[in-house]
Design an enzyme around this catalytic site. Structure first.
Site, PDB file in Angstrom:
ATOM      1  N   HIS A 168     -10.128   8.443  -0.129  1.00 10.72           N
ATOM      2  CA  HIS A 168      -8.935   8.649  -0.984  1.00 10.72           C
ATOM      3  C   HIS A 168      -8.576  10.149  -0.982  1.00 10.72           C
ATOM      4  O   HIS A 168      -8.826  10.867  -1.947  1.00 10.72           O
ATOM      5  CB  HIS A 168      -9.319   8.163  -2.381  1.00 10.72           C
ATOM      6  N   GLU A 272      -4.364   7.951   2.030  1.00  6.01           N
ATOM      7  CA  GLU A 272      -5.701   7.362   1.959  1.00  6.01           C
ATOM      8  C   GLU A 272      -5.970   6.460   3.158  1.00  6.01           C
ATOM      9  O   GLU A 272      -5.156   5.597   3.491  1.00  6.01           O
ATOM     10  CB  GLU A 272      -5.819   6.574   0.651  1.00  6.01           C
TER      11      GLU A 272
END
Ligand code: BG6
Length: 300
Positions: A168, A272
């Protein structure tokens, strides 16, 4: 798991000056990795890369000044690892991988001048209380002029293991309203900021003018952030990742997050590298899968 001590870590891995362990924010231990062409910080908590800077360039990863650094809480910024689920498809949000300390397995300089570290998280009573499966997850960060990250998961259960994952990654941008993202032209996505509506991008590079929380399934494209303010391009190249998530909380969501400054949203963008929902990974007993992201910067 016994907590690793600074002394022990430096004794085991610190013979090479390219690797040093120190006390970071909140008293949490982090590795300082100094390669010929770049440097990085990696917290044991969450196997979390919190800083990456290629030599002669500005830092690449955004960290919130309001981040909490505490066992049991995620770090806000850098590269949280979402595992073994993404978002609210389980509890806690984004899985437990980012909430606990990982064990350092190896760290050192490679023959090509890069420096790498590998940290592992194995199933234990705590993980089994949330997810009744046997596994080993290994995260490796390799630092040079680029940041290469991989997460390998091995199924140690008797049955199938099925999981979601995301690297992320929070990037520093000069101003989200000025940057462009190339690579998602024409792609289909689900708009999490608007009740998960299915949508399709036009053929223009992505620009930002509102809260953005988009999940691009079955998408393997390299994304390039073009940032005229910082005069650089950042590319996110991925391997064995079939989902891309693009996120900026904008004004209201930023205010609602206790560990994120109200005025920080213009300076960050998450791209991400993930495998979620229909792209979740299924492993037979003994099988492994590795997701990988390579981050490069280029001046313009
Ligand atoms: C993104 C999600 O990946 O992470 C967003 O798509 C979410 O919906 C964001 O808000 C941040 O999540 P968290 O748990 O770190 O606040």
């Amino acid at each position: 798991m016994t907590r690793q001590s600074l002394e022990q870590l430096n004794k085991t891995f610190g013979a090479d000056p390219a690797v040093r362990f120190e006390t970071g924010n909140g008293g949490l231990i982090r590795a300082v990795l100094s390669a010929n062409a770049g440097e990085a910080h990696v917290y044991l908590h969450g196997a979390h890369v919190s800083h990456f800077q290629p030599k002669g360039h500005a830092p690449v990863l955004f960290m919130s000044a309001r981040s909490i650094f505490e066992p049991g809480k995620p770090i806000r910024g850098g590269v949280p690892i979402c595992f073994p689920w993404f978002g609210q498809s389980g509890n806690p949000m984004h899985g437990f991988g980012r909430l606990t300390e990982w064990t350092v397995e190896s760290a050192g300089r490679q023959s090509d001048g890069s420096v790498s570290i590998t940290l592992a998280l194995s199933s234990n009573d705590w993980t089994r209380s949330m997810w009744p499966h046997e596994f080993v997850a290994r995260f490796t960060a390799r630092i040079s002029a680029t940041l290469e990250m991989s997460l390998e998961v091995t199924n140690r259960s008797q049955g199938e293991l099925s999981y979601e994952e995301a690297l992320h990654t929070y990037f520093v941008v000069s101003d989200i309203r000025q940057v462009l993202v190339h690579g998602l032209e024409g792609a289909t996505y689900r708009d999490k900021a608007n009740k998960m509506q299915p949508r399709q991008r036009d053929n223009q590079p992505l620009r930002f003018s509102a809260e953005t929380d988009s999940v691009y399934p079955s998408n393997t494209a390299t994304c390039i952030i073009e940032d005229p303010g910082l005069r650089r391009r950042i590319s996110v190249e991925k391997h064995d990742s079939r989902t891309t998530v693009v996120w900026n909380p904008w004004i209201d969501k930023a205010k609602a997050m206790p560990d994120f400054g109200d005025d920080e949203w213009p300076g960050m963008l998450c791209i991400e590298t993930a495998n979620t929902a229909e792209n979740r990974i299924h492993l037979a007993p003994g099988q492994s899968h590795t997701i990988r992201a390579v981050i490069r910067t280029e001046s313009m």
